[in-house]
Write an enzyme that holds these catalytic residues in place. Sequence first.
Site, mmCIF file in Angstrom:
data_model
loop_
_atom_site.group_PDB
_atom_site.id
_atom_site.type_symbol
_atom_site.label_atom_id
_atom_site.label_comp_id
_atom_site.label_asym_id
_atom_site.label_seq_id
_atom_site.Cartn_x
_atom_site.Cartn_y
_atom_site.Cartn_z
ATOM 1 N N CYS A 1 46.096 35.013 44.665
ATOM 2 C CA CYS A 1 46.305 36.228 45.456
ATOM 3 C C CYS A 1 45.015 36.725 46.101
ATOM 4 O O CYS A 1 45.057 37.641 46.934
ATOM 5 C CB CYS A 1 46.893 37.335 44.580
ATOM 6 S SG CYS A 1 48.439 36.885 43.787
ATOM 7 N N HIS B 1 52.404 43.249 49.990
ATOM 8 C CA HIS B 1 51.489 42.269 49.389
ATOM 9 C C HIS B 1 51.906 40.840 49.738
ATOM 10 O O HIS B 1 52.418 40.101 48.893
ATOM 11 C CB HIS B 1 51.463 42.480 47.876
ATOM 12 C CG HIS B 1 50.573 41.553 47.115
ATOM 13 N ND1 HIS B 1 49.420 41.010 47.647
ATOM 14 C CD2 HIS B 1 50.672 41.070 45.838
ATOM 15 C CE1 HIS B 1 48.838 40.239 46.736
ATOM 16 N NE2 HIS B 1 49.577 40.254 45.645
ATOM 17 N N LYS C 1 51.062 48.192 47.273
ATOM 18 C CA LYS C 1 52.336 48.783 46.871
ATOM 19 C C LYS C 1 53.173 49.229 48.068
ATOM 20 O O LYS C 1 54.382 48.966 48.108
ATOM 21 C CB LYS C 1 52.088 49.981 45.938
ATOM 22 C CG LYS C 1 53.349 50.704 45.504
ATOM 23 C CD LYS C 1 54.262 49.785 44.698
ATOM 24 C CE LYS C 1 55.663 50.350 44.525
ATOM 25 N NZ LYS C 1 56.471 50.215 45.737
#
Length: 388
Positions: A83, A335, A331
């Site tokens: 990520c 993402h 959020k």
Amino acid sequence: MRKAVIIGAGMVPVGEHWRKPLRDMAVEALLNAMDDAGIDKVDSLYVGNMASGSFIEQENLGALIADWAGLGHIPAVKIEAACASGGAAVQEGAKAVLSGLEDVVAVVGVEKMTDAWATDATRYLGYAADADWELFHGASFVALNALIMRLYMKTYGYTEEDLAHFSVNAHANGAKNPYAMFKRAVKLETVLKSPYVADPIKLFDAAPMCDGSAAVIITTPEKAEELGVPKEKWVEIAGMGRAIDTINLANREDFLTLTAAKIAAERAYKMAGVTPKDIDFFEVHDAFTVMAALSLEALGVAEKGKGAMLAKEGQIAIDADYPIQTMGGLKARGHPVGATGVYQTVEAVLQLRGEAPEGIQVPDAEMGLTQNIGGTGSNITVNLFRRV
């Protein structure tokens, strides 16, 4: 050593782009950034992406995107750090400029997640964990973060409500960001009433699966002048740091310390010659609300165990002492994993140029920080950006 400045930034709205292929999203963001910089060619391309081979059965993204954008026979490569791929790609692009090897570099972060079934996407995200020692035994990526959140609450006496303030803050800011996936503020009770994903993580404690792409153009101040880019568009890449930790939680000395973030931040602060007190806003990696708390502690903003207190006391709002997630964070903005670090970079550029949307512009911002987490904290980048 040469300096590196960002002279162009572009992105596409985060969402579920059913009718837009990965290559089209990436090229759109890239051309937006090049248009912002007023250029029509670059020396090389770095693509931040986590799992295109799994999500859309396509690898070799460097060649794919450079070819589709008509950039010619330039070097182009994909950067993968789970990520944290986007943040790592920004660093690799900056290194190429700082080294003198290349003068004008494009960095694109892109991920297309919604073409996969949710169960498959969950499995692909789990590839950032330890396949032999975690995934094999049935631990999903969400479950691993749930273990961390449960221990954090038990150790420091926090409740689910305390951590929910991070989500409320993110959505309040995302509501004013036209590129965010969720453009609506939420109340605390909405977060608390949302269903559990993996106890104690609720739906509103976790970032959504989505698609997106963002891009920046990096060069030197000298080249920026030569290209005629106005100085008010320049944003210096003032500091960079990257570090790893054990890929699985069981081998960590402390579940509740993001050691890689702490080391990466120290390296970035040293390179820029600053301390956390000099930072005007923080774009931290809030894939889960507990990660926002741990990140603030690792970055030196809060004492150990006090990260959630900053949210509870309202100190993370735009007009407070430690603004975070100024455009919604993971959020609310969304993402799209491999693109997230580049979205953070674009948002930092907009803040430092004074071009953030009304209501979420940090007043008189001079320096911003982005922090991008891979895995459960096994691969972390920290980047510092300074207004020129």
